[in-house]
Design a protein around this motif. Structure first.
Motif, PDB file in Angstrom:
ATOM      1  N   LEU A   1       0.827  -1.204   0.000  1.00 43.78           N
ATOM      2  CA  LEU A   1       0.000   0.000   0.000  1.00 43.78           C
ATOM      3  C   LEU A   1       0.863   1.256   0.000  1.00 43.78           C
ATOM      4  N   ALA A   2       1.949   1.241   0.764  1.00 43.70           N
ATOM      5  CA  ALA A   2       2.836   2.400   0.806  1.00 43.70           C
ATOM      6  C   ALA A   2       3.500   2.628  -0.548  1.00 43.70           C
ATOM      7  N   ALA A   3       3.975   1.552  -1.183  1.00 40.33           N
ATOM      8  CA  ALA A   3       4.646   1.689  -2.479  1.00 40.33           C
ATOM      9  C   ALA A   3       3.692   2.208  -3.543  1.00 40.33           C
ATOM     10  N   LEU A   4       2.486   1.661  -3.594  1.00 47.94           N
ATOM     11  CA  LEU A   4       1.514   2.122  -4.589  1.00 47.94           C
ATOM     12  C   LEU A   4       1.069   3.552  -4.307  1.00 47.94           C
ATOM     13  N   ALA A   5       0.886   3.871  -3.019  1.00 50.57           N
ATOM     14  CA  ALA A   5       0.467   5.230  -2.674  1.00 50.57           C
ATOM     15  C   ALA A   5       1.536   6.256  -3.052  1.00 50.57           C
TER      16      ALA A   5
ATOM     17  N   PHE B   1       3.619  10.709  -6.678  1.00 53.09           N
ATOM     18  CA  PHE B   1       4.641  11.399  -7.474  1.00 53.09           C
ATOM     19  C   PHE B   1       4.436  11.256  -8.973  1.00 53.09           C
ATOM     20  N   LEU B   2       3.771  10.165  -9.389  1.00 48.77           N
ATOM     21  CA  LEU B   2       3.588   9.952 -10.823  1.00 48.77           C
ATOM     22  C   LEU B   2       2.176  10.247 -11.294  1.00 48.77           C
ATOM     23  N   GLY B   3       1.224  10.271 -10.367  1.00 48.82           N
ATOM     24  CA  GLY B   3      -0.161  10.441 -10.775  1.00 48.82           C
ATOM     25  C   GLY B   3      -0.713  11.832 -10.599  1.00 48.82           C
ATOM     26  N   SER B   4       0.120  12.796 -10.213  1.00 48.44           N
ATOM     27  CA  SER B   4      -0.381  14.151  -9.995  1.00 48.44           C
ATOM     28  C   SER B   4      -0.162  15.055 -11.197  1.00 48.44           C
ATOM     29  N   ALA B   5       0.251  14.503 -12.330  1.00 52.36           N
ATOM     30  CA  ALA B   5       0.501  15.314 -13.510  1.00 52.36           C
ATOM     31  C   ALA B   5      -0.731  16.026 -14.029  1.00 52.36           C
ATOM     32  N   PRO B   6      -1.942  15.403 -13.986  1.00 54.34           N
ATOM     33  CA  PRO B   6      -3.104  16.083 -14.557  1.00 54.34           C
ATOM     34  C   PRO B   6      -3.687  17.184 -13.703  1.00 54.34           C
ATOM     35  N   THR B   7      -3.066  17.555 -12.603  1.00 53.10           N
ATOM     36  CA  THR B   7      -3.665  18.557 -11.727  1.00 53.10           C
ATOM     37  C   THR B   7      -3.841  19.890 -12.437  1.00 53.10           C
ATOM     38  N   GLY B   8      -2.898  20.240 -13.275  1.00 51.91           N
ATOM     39  CA  GLY B   8      -3.021  21.524 -13.956  1.00 51.91           C
ATOM     40  C   GLY B   8      -4.103  21.515 -15.008  1.00 51.91           C
ATOM     41  N   ASN B   9      -4.425  20.339 -15.573  1.00 53.95           N
ATOM     42  CA  ASN B   9      -5.410  20.253 -16.626  1.00 53.95           C
ATOM     43  C   ASN B   9      -6.834  20.241 -16.096  1.00 53.95           C
ATOM     44  N   VAL B  10      -7.055  19.543 -14.984  1.00 51.40           N
ATOM     45  CA  VAL B  10      -8.419  19.425 -14.475  1.00 51.40           C
ATOM     46  C   VAL B  10      -8.731  20.458 -13.412  1.00 51.40           C
ATOM     47  N   GLY B  11      -7.766  21.216 -13.013  1.00 51.20           N
ATOM     48  CA  GLY B  11      -8.005  22.263 -12.032  1.00 51.20           C
ATOM     49  C   GLY B  11      -8.165  21.760 -10.626  1.00 51.20           C
ATOM     50  N   ALA B  12      -7.653  20.605 -10.315  1.00 49.86           N
ATOM     51  CA  ALA B  12      -7.745  20.034  -8.979  1.00 49.86           C
ATOM     52  C   ALA B  12      -6.392  20.107  -8.305  1.00 49.86           C
ATOM     53  N   GLY B  13      -6.409  20.135  -6.965  1.00 49.56           N
ATOM     54  CA  GLY B  13      -5.179  20.155  -6.215  1.00 49.56           C
ATOM     55  C   GLY B  13      -4.464  18.817  -6.262  1.00 49.56           C
ATOM     56  N   ALA B  14      -3.182  18.846  -5.900  1.00 43.43           N
ATOM     57  CA  ALA B  14      -2.384  17.616  -5.956  1.00 43.43           C
ATOM     58  C   ALA B  14      -2.953  16.557  -5.020  1.00 43.43           C
ATOM     59  N   LEU B  15      -3.337  16.948  -3.807  1.00 46.06           N
ATOM     60  CA  LEU B  15      -3.860  15.965  -2.859  1.00 46.06           C
ATOM     61  C   LEU B  15      -5.216  15.440  -3.302  1.00 46.06           C
ATOM     62  N   ASP B  16      -6.021  16.284  -3.994  1.00 46.82           N
ATOM     63  CA  ASP B  16      -7.306  15.814  -4.502  1.00 46.82           C
ATOM     64  C   ASP B  16      -7.131  14.674  -5.493  1.00 46.82           C
ATOM     65  N   VAL B  17      -6.157  14.836  -6.386  1.00 49.68           N
ATOM     66  CA  VAL B  17      -5.900  13.779  -7.363  1.00 49.68           C
ATOM     67  C   VAL B  17      -5.374  12.528  -6.669  1.00 49.68           C
ATOM     68  N   VAL B  18      -4.542  12.707  -5.639  1.00 48.39           N
ATOM     69  CA  VAL B  18      -4.042  11.558  -4.885  1.00 48.39           C
ATOM     70  C   VAL B  18      -5.201  10.822  -4.210  1.00 48.39           C
ATOM     71  N   VAL B  19      -6.152  11.564  -3.661  1.00 46.15           N
ATOM     72  CA  VAL B  19      -7.310  10.946  -3.014  1.00 46.15           C
ATOM     73  C   VAL B  19      -8.101  10.119  -4.018  1.00 46.15           C
TER      74      VAL B  19
ATOM     75  N   ALA C   1       4.730  12.263   2.204  1.00 47.10           N
ATOM     76  CA  ALA C   1       5.639  12.560   1.098  1.00 47.10           C
ATOM     77  C   ALA C   1       5.198  13.811   0.353  1.00 47.10           C
ATOM     78  N   LEU C   2       3.884  13.949   0.169  1.00 45.96           N
ATOM     79  CA  LEU C   2       3.378  15.136  -0.518  1.00 45.96           C
ATOM     80  C   LEU C   2       3.629  16.392   0.302  1.00 45.96           C
ATOM     81  N   ALA C   3       3.521  16.291   1.616  1.00 44.34           N
ATOM     82  CA  ALA C   3       3.761  17.446   2.475  1.00 44.34           C
ATOM     83  C   ALA C   3       5.219  17.895   2.423  1.00 44.34           C
ATOM     84  N   THR C   4       6.133  16.930   2.257  1.00 44.97           N
ATOM     85  CA  THR C   4       7.554  17.283   2.208  1.00 44.97           C
ATOM     86  C   THR C   4       7.943  17.997   0.915  1.00 44.97           C
ATOM     87  N   THR C   5       7.125  17.867  -0.120  1.00 43.86           N
ATOM     88  CA  THR C   5       7.436  18.533  -1.391  1.00 43.86           C
ATOM     89  C   THR C   5       7.115  20.019  -1.359  1.00 43.86           C
TER      90      THR C   5
END
Length: 457
Positions: A28-32, A37-55, A126-130
């Motif tokens: 779960l930690a590895a997939l999360a 880090f790899l799944g937050s790329a579309p945040t700029g396109n859909v207008g959602a925050g990074a954590l929203d996309v992670v959720v 990890a997201l908070a540290t960025t």
């Protein structure tokens, strides 16, 4: 209440030392972290925050993975204990059936909650540290996702307990559990999408669709975590539910629009979640193949484990070190830690129980010829039980105050003990069944014949 806590603590202690818990947490930690880090790329396109996309990403992962893990750890909770014979002994103590089930259920849910919170919490940390900007509402959504993930796991743990209580062997329980997982996670939604496309909104209205979605706990989870974000249109059935609710309330041509939107939602679901389904199925196949390839490593007899303060007796649930006299441990292929016993008598009895584990790899007992004393039988002076000499019917009592089979590594030590304490010397194969089980009839099967092969696997 204290009994429930003790049983739950026992399940947690066994579970945290099991390879499945560690593997689940790391998985779960590895997939999360990968999704963070790899799944937050579309945040700029859909207008959602990074954590929203992670959720949203973790929610989609949870729908497929967490129910499977919950069923895997709970499908043999009852039937497995019955096959090993430990449930009968546990119920011989002053505990109720409801207390046993509730205690085991609480223990499994807490184990699943530990793996989920640690695994998914690593992504948030990890997201908070960025240094990414995250709104308070997003943190609330993440906390809500964690809570509902644990609740979803608890539902499937309960389903696993129901299956385990209704079947008679672990193989059947495992098969039914996989079938339930496929039905709830894959088949139900695909079938519902097909019905919507064919129906074109004629029969399945918005209220009917919502009622159908409420029948599936995974869809409830989707609607709870995915409908509140701008990216819900990419989240499969959650987006479909919102689409259907909006479309059905319109004019007459709204029914056609429902069908068209359902078809488009179906396509989005197949594209966005199809890859996830394929990965999960590949993971299941890999785990099955890994389990099938274990036979080669099982040929070598594993070494004994050193007695420590974490060793808990299988039958009594008490710390093994709290009792005097010789101890025993049984190592099986399906369990990373040995089964511990407060007495050798219980160790031998374990091998004689009906439907006892068939994957026993080693049986070790304390070599009292090398023990410091009766009160301190030693932590590392183990001997293969099948090579030991046992003194039975002596005046010495075992760790639980019952008659003991005192083991020795050599015949001379056994004879010396017999001269001082009485009794007679036998080998492992010659220990009477009635002596360790407490009744001669306990060692006889339903046909009236003795079970001579119960000790070997």
């Amino acid at each position: 209440m204290r009994t429930i806590v003790i049983i739950a603590a026992k399940e947690i202690q066994e579970g945290l030392r099991n390879r499945w818990v560690l593997a689940t947490t790391l998985l779960l930690a590895a997939l999360a972290l990968s999704l963070t880090f790899l799944g937050s790329a579309p945040t700029g396109n859909v207008g959602a925050g990074a954590l929203d996309v992670v959720v949203v990403s973790l929610s989609s992962l949870t729908i497929f993975l967490l129910p499977l893990i919950a069923l895997l750890i709970s499908h043999d909770a009852v039937v497995g204990e019955m096959e090993r014979g430990t449930m009968t002994l546990l119920l011989s103590y002053p505990v109720g059936r409801g207390q046993v089930i509730l205690g085991k259920f609480c223990g499994h849910v807490l184990i699943l909650a530990f793996a989920t919170v640690i695994g998914y919490g690593a992504a948030a940390a990890a997201l908070a540290t960025t240094g990414a900007s995250v709104l308070a509402a997003s943190w609330y959504a993440f906390a809500s996702m964690l809570g509902t993930s644990v609740m979803l796991g608890a539902v499937f743990v309960a389903v696993g307990y129901l299956i385990s209580s209704l079947v008679r062997d672990r193989g059947t329980a495992a098969g039914i559990s996989v079938g339930v997982w496929l039905l709830m996670v894959l088949v139900f939604d695909m079938a519902l999408l097909g019905v919507l496309v064919v129906d074109q909104g004629n029969i399945v209205s918005a209220p009917v669709l919502e009622a159908l979605l409420f029948l599936n706990p995974t869809d409830l989870y989707r609607m709870t975590n995915l409908t509140g974000f701008n990216v819900s249109q990419f989240s499969g059935m959650a987006g479909l539910a919102g689409t259907a609710t909006t479309s059905v309330g319109r004019a007459v041509d709204g029914t056609d629009r429902l069908g068209r939107r359902a078809a488009r939602a179906c396509g989005r679901l197949l594209r966005s979640e199809g890859a996830m389904i394929l990965r999960i199925l590949c993971m299941i196949v890999a785990l099955v193949l890994a389990g099938c390839n274990r036979d080669g490593s099982d040929a070598v007899m594993p070494p004994p484990a050193a007695l420590n303060s974490d060793a808990m007796g299988v039958f009594c649930g008490m710390n093994v070190l709290e009792h005097p006299g010789p101890k025993g441990q049984i190592i099986t292929a399906s369990r990373i830690d040995p089964y511990w016993f407060t007495s050798v008598r219980d160790t031998v009895a374990f091998t004689l129980m009906p439907d006892q584990p068939r994957d026993i790899r080693a049986i070790y007992v304390s070599d009292m010829a090398r023990a410091p004393s009766w009160e301190e039988p030693g932590a590392t002076n183990w001997i293969d039980a099948k090579k030991a000499f046992f003194v039975i019917e002596s005046r010495k009592q075992g760790g639980m105050g019952a008659a003991e089979a005192v083991p020795f590594g050599n015949r001379a030590a056994a004879d010396a003990f017999t001269a001082a304490n009485g009794g007679k010397v036998v080998t492992f194969a010659d220990v009477p069944s009635g002596y360790v089980l407490g009744s001669d009839s306990a060692a006889v099967d339903q046909t009236g014949h003795e079970r001579p092969s119960a000790r070997t696997n």
